[in-house]
Design an enzyme around this catalytic site. Sequence first.
Site, PDB file in Angstrom:
ATOM      1  N   HIS A  65      -0.512  -3.365   1.997  1.00 16.15           N
ATOM      2  CA  HIS A  65      -0.916  -2.044   2.500  1.00 16.15           C
ATOM      3  C   HIS A  65      -1.473  -2.121   3.922  1.00 16.15           C
ATOM      4  O   HIS A  65      -2.366  -1.353   4.296  1.00 16.15           O
ATOM      5  CB  HIS A  65      -1.933  -1.383   1.564  1.00 16.15           C
ATOM      6  CG  HIS A  65      -1.421  -1.125   0.187  1.00 16.15           C
ATOM      7  ND1 HIS A  65      -0.689   0.001  -0.150  1.00 16.15           N
ATOM      8  CD2 HIS A  65      -1.513  -1.860  -0.946  1.00 16.15           C
ATOM      9  CE1 HIS A  65      -0.361  -0.055  -1.434  1.00 16.15           C
ATOM     10  NE2 HIS A  65      -0.847  -1.177  -1.935  1.00 16.15           N
ATOM     11  N   ASN A 138      -0.555   4.608  -6.081  1.00 16.47           N
ATOM     12  CA  ASN A 138       0.702   4.556  -5.332  1.00 16.47           C
ATOM     13  C   ASN A 138       1.435   5.880  -5.485  1.00 16.47           C
ATOM     14  O   ASN A 138       0.990   6.776  -6.214  1.00 16.47           O
ATOM     15  CB  ASN A 138       1.595   3.416  -5.832  1.00 16.47           C
ATOM     16  CG  ASN A 138       1.091   2.045  -5.423  1.00 16.47           C
ATOM     17  OD1 ASN A 138       0.461   1.890  -4.382  1.00 16.47           O
ATOM     18  ND2 ASN A 138       1.362   1.050  -6.249  1.00 16.47           N
TER      19      ASN A 138
END
Length: 492
Positions: A65, A138
């Site tokens: 990320h 997510n």
Amino acid sequence: MDPYKFRPSSSFDSPFWTTNSGAPVWNNNSSLTVGARGPILLEDYHLVEKLANFDRERIPERVVHARGASAKGFFEVTHDISQLTCADFLRAPGVQTPLIVRFSTVIHERGSPETLRDPRGFAVKFYTREGNFDLVGNNFPVFFIRDGMKFPDMVHALKPNPKSHIQENWRILDFFSHHPESLHMFTFLFDDIGVPQDYRHMDGSGVHTYTLINKAGKSHYVKFHWKPTCGVKSLLEDEAIRVGGANHSHATQDLYDSIAAGNYPEWKLFIQIMDPLHEDRFDFDPLDVTKTWPEDIFPLQPMGRMVLNKNIDNFFAENEQLAFCPSLIVPGIYYSDDKLLQTRIFSYSDTQRHRLGPNYLQLPANAPKCAHHNNHHEGFMNFMHRDEEVNYFPSRYDPVRHAEKHPIPSTVLSGKREKCIIGKENNFKQPGERYRSFSADRQERFINRWIDALSDPRVTHEIRSIWISYWSQADKSLGQKIASRLNVRPSI
């Protein structure tokens, strides 16, 4: 203690240049030298400080990320769920809570294109009156693996080859050929929604099963789902190449420009609810993060909305230093025994301490907005102003006391120590159902993406056969089509 009382701020900038210690700088253009053309003097402290600061501007990027964008806004309760939870910020419709959100890609480095086929992170930090609640999810409702023991290996496989620094399909397909539970996730990743158009037009999911507890101590399992009011939009391959070629930061810019123009992104928050007493009634394990809960059995129930109405003031302070941890919960919300969630409880806070230091929760973006107090102090980069004489607990000289007790799950557990796979794997049913829900042209694009991946010259016949076997077990016709185009005989 007020964590902001002594916080340096650009609001207090002087009208002239200074060093970090506040000394005035009368020349920020030239180094101190012996004569106009002479060597630079080491005593030029301002030069040394300026270069030393520059040399240390970058911090370790997130191991996953790394590429992301943040925005601020609020969450508003729209439907009463006080019968399910005693969480203060969910106490009644109309209650608003400030928050910050970070959207991200997962695998590639900071600065990589935002048009790559990759899951997207969807992390929300609620600044509640009872502390911060981080819902770290997510854009897909499932994940590749169900046990955190495999997380480092999974990330290594998805990351670029350590020798060439190129992401390669043969490595990915080799690793996941050992993990058929990944099929469900691949029906999302290799689907048309595998490349979101931008961050405003994608779903979000808490992914894991969480627990809500009400005042009476009754627990319910829940799944969290974010749905954008502007709908879900994605990019097909040609579109992704065109958009990414024109602007590798298109999603970040779209989010920033939309908010700046007053076109505030909004998501509705829904929950699915399950009584833990019923968890054994199904052909899947409700705590298995590779599974979804069927909506015909567990319908989506609305509970609130999120509006992003303010851009961040500084990218480094409110994006790079922004730290999310699934361990951060508030009274009325608890974890479940989901094996992946259990490992994330430790791993996320651990990586933030490595990346930002032991006092990362003192940073403005991460600090709670409510009053708070403990004896966790000192350590690197501690800037909390403290003037207490008592730094231990309990004490008759300090009136601080325990907080009011709040309920936690009271489930009684028993069993022997063991390392094993869950009983109800059922790895193929849900992937097959999802594939069959696609239209014919969508199925064709899904197949083509798999043909492309399996055509990597370093993918062996054995690995191709395994994947064809897996997809045949999910849907016989799907396996046959892939096998036919690759000229490989299905093993079942």
